[in-house]
Design an enzyme around this catalytic site. Structure first.
Site, PDB file in Angstrom:
ATOM      1  N   HIS A 130      22.786  25.436  44.824  1.00  0.00           N
ATOM      2  CA  HIS A 130      21.791  24.756  44.016  1.00  0.00           C
ATOM      3  C   HIS A 130      20.532  25.620  43.971  1.00  0.00           C
ATOM      4  CE1 HIS A 130      18.819  21.467  43.116  1.00  0.00           C
ATOM      5  NE2 HIS A 130      19.763  21.198  42.254  1.00  0.00           N
ATOM      6  N   SER A 152      37.802  17.452  44.863  1.00  0.00           N
ATOM      7  CA  SER A 152      36.563  17.436  44.083  1.00  0.00           C
ATOM      8  C   SER A 152      36.777  16.551  42.871  1.00  0.00           C
ATOM      9  CB  SER A 152      36.230  18.860  43.646  1.00  0.00           C
ATOM     10  OG  SER A 152      35.275  18.845  42.613  1.00  0.00           O
TER      11      SER A 152
END
Lengths: 469, 469
Positions: B213, B416
């Site tokens: 991120h 995921s």
């Protein structure tokens, strides 16, 4: 804007350094005793210096943490006594709903009661956002830069931009020349303003008075910046002569100056014009200094006081920040910061890691806050805020006079609604009225929800608690 | 905790680097064309390296900003096109109320519509906090350290502590040995974790994968830390061999490693155990490294997947952060961070400016967020979250298969719910479904509010938009 009556703007410091009366009160905890060390010059404003005021007496205490947003206090660190409300586990859905409902109901009752007897923090608790209940269903997130289109559609950027434009007009900066965003709190505004200063002047030294909000020096620590702590006068205002001395000692380095538009504890306003004058006097040009104005509380009040010093981008300032949950009133902490576009461009270029513009401190940002602020600005308007400020200054004057008449040492700065007085000795009283204390002083920040009647009750109970001791 | 069916955990990468089909779509903006540069090794997981994938092709584009929280994108910077909703001025109270009511009503309708067609961001938009409407009347502020008593009474520390204890138990750290707080967003969690790492290892170098991120490298910039960007595999996972090389090159300096528990774009989970193994292999002892786990999205999902790698404080990690508005679902952005008490003690000592404990990044903190989180944890419980995760993984599998069957390049990492696929060419389609895009790929993060029916509608419209082009 209507001019305020004489009665609310001519207040002066009546007792610069409040000293607690000894041996009084239902002392639950030790109270530091600090005595004034005398004057330096004379007059009502900006001349009494708190010459190391209490530095010796409270030295040991300074290593303690305070309940007031981490300001040093005279009492011991108190670990949170509140019982955790555990996440509960249920097998039965009906039981679960019933139990949760009860917890929330009881909690709402507690909040109601605590809101009713709150005096200490600069939060306007008189607000009404009932119309906005319907928005609680949505995850409103203004992620990233308000000026860059986001694909996330559930945002409130239009309200954010409306609010930012309103403040840009208030602080006299052209729409094309400013950048800003709605923050999570006053601290984020300061962290942002100081970061913008550092990115534009990488080897700049940070100057701020010792009575600044703790987030200012936290920023210096986080950002690994060199800093100088400027002395304060007894009023809480920055000692500009000391600033001048420090600047002269370090004039080879650029200066990043934090100017307090209302200090946290005493509500003192640093002299922005004098700070600018000194910077020029010492030989700084505009390219070599950056001024951030921390207007957490008063940034939203002084525009509505005719005689008050004016914060405006027509002066060579870099940024201003203000809180939304303080004078405006808001269910969640929030605020905003406005700076000049040219400074943000520099900031963005510096973030080489991203190769992109990432100019806010936080990523995801509270979209409801923008709507609360827009709603309040629209519902109250200039007239509403002018009325609110007038009422607060009047009531602060009233509280100050009442305390004074009862023999309690007290202080009220000009154009401030922060009434400082000797810290009550009774812990129970302090907790009931939720007083923010620092060393031996307490304060009441008179906000629109603090009425004359509440002040009477407060002072009545204060006198009773002293009599009991 | 119930085990998940085989069908939802055995997914593999079907097309590691999605490539857009050329000449298709109603191209409103130029789409960068990136081609896979081949494999390095083989197998489904962690072996395909995105060897400078597209570095040349997208080099120019990397200087652009993206709509997805400042990640680089292939399209131009788009200045916010939304009209500001100006703060309105009225002379008449009735007019004012009427106009404001209309603005809010229209806005609520817009939010409803946008929430209904949202697919791109990792936000669970299916939540219900109707019971908490009554709390919107109060200014709930958990200012400062949750573990230090505050005099401000209108707080929700009891709920905050309940939530923190729940997560401490989830991540297996004793109540006496952890410290934490509820943050404003995932970025604040990362800023905090990395700051704690730096304060404990002041000359430490920050290591994090290039697919981390953006807040991770922002922290390095803010904190003036030395850093190394570790390569990623095609899956998005950190290339541990590259980490090893970098650590060996810099073994004279302590290491602060950010481990992604779910990368932002591809939803890949870095191999925490391998990272720890490498640190020991290279000769690091526990005193010389600090691991922060960025679990913004998956930190809240993998505890409910039986076969998933486990994040626990029984391993030598320093901190974990997670978002509240992502998998849990919440009207305002929020999150939390948990670290070991011993690290916070070091942090507090270091802040010499304060001579007090000021361990949170923000000062005033959103008290409602703590209640939202407590409410959801209590209402859903382990079983509810396990069900939610199961549903998301199943639906992600369904979406992935559907896209694949339609000839669209797509990828889904094991365990995921982030389905990556080639970026649609049609800008209108991207905006309607609010897809987060990076360079030439888009993703859908399947959250509990994304049903099979919505997926069918989405894929149907995607195929229509491609046919139209």
């Amino acid at each position: 804007m209507e001019a305020l009556g004489k009665d609310v703007v001519g207040l002066t410091v009546s007792a610069p350094v409040p000293v607690p009366l000894k041996g009084e009160g239902c002392a639950e905890e030790e109270v530091g005793v600090v005595e004034a060390k005398g004057e330096r010059g004379g007059g009502a404003k900006g001349t009494l210096r708190s010459e190391g005021s209490g530095e010796v007496a409270v030295e040991g205490l300074r290593t303690q943490v305070s309940p007031y947003q981490a300001l040093p206090t005279s009492s011991k660190i108190v670990r949170n006594l509140a019982e955790a409300q555990p996440v509960m586990v249920f097998k039965n859905e009906e039981e679960r709903k019933k139990a949760v409902s009860k917890v929330i109901k009881d909690y709402a009752a507690l909040l109601k009661q605590r809101t009713a007897t709150h005096m200490g923090y600069p939060y306007n608790l008189a607000f009404e956002y009932g119309d906005l209940d319907c928005l609680l269903k949505y995850c409103i997130n203004n992620l990233g830069d308000p000026w860059i289109e986001s694909n996330y559609g559930v945002h409130s950027r239009q309200f954010e931009l409306g609010v930012l434009n309103w403040f840009a007009q208030l602080w006299e900066v052209d729409q094309k020349e400013y950048w800003g965003y709605i923050t999570n709190c006053g601290t984020e505004g300061n962290l942002h303003g100081i970061l913008v200063g550092r990115e534009n002047l990488p080897d700049g030294i940070l100057y701020s008075s010792e009575e600044s909000h703790y987030s200012v020096f936290k920023a210096a620590s986080m950002y690994r910046m060199d800093y100088r702590k400027v002395s304060s006068l007894a009023t809480g205002e920055m000692d500009c002569e000391h600033l001048k001395t420090l600047l002269e000692e370090n004039k080879d380095k650029p200066a990043i100056v934090n100017v307090n538009i209302g200090t946290t504890v005493k509500g003192a306003i640093d002299d922005l014009d004098r700070v600018i004058e000194i910077l020029y006097d010492v030989g700084y040009t505009e390219e070599r200094f950056y001024i951030h104005c921390d207007g957490a509380l008063f940034g939203m009040m002084i525009p509505f006081i005719k005689e008050a010093p004016f914060v405006t981008f027509k002066k060579p300032i870099g940024s201003v920040s203000v809180s939304g949950h303080k004078f405006m009133g808001c269910p969640t902490p929030c605020g905003l910061v406005i700076t000049r576009s040219k400074y943000i461009d520099a900031l963005s270029d510096d973030i080489e890691y991203l190769n992109s513009r990432d100019a806010t401190i936080m990523g995801s940002r509270n979209g409801h806050a923008a709507i609360y602020m827009w709603y309040t600005l629209t519902m109250k308007g200039y007239e509403g805020f002018t009325e609110d400020v007038k009422k607060c200054l009047k009531n602060a004057h009233y509280l100050h006079s009442l305390l004074f008449s009862k023999g309690i040492r007290t202080m009220l700065n000009e154009r401030s609604s922060t009434v400082v007085f000797e810290k009550p000795n009774c812990g129970e009283f302090i907790r009931k009225w939720q007083l923010a204390c620092q060393a031996d002083i307490a304060h009441v920040v008179v906000m629109p929800n603090i009425t004359k009647e509440k002040i009477d009750q407060f002072v009545g109970e204060l006198m009773e608690s002293r009599a009991r001791a």
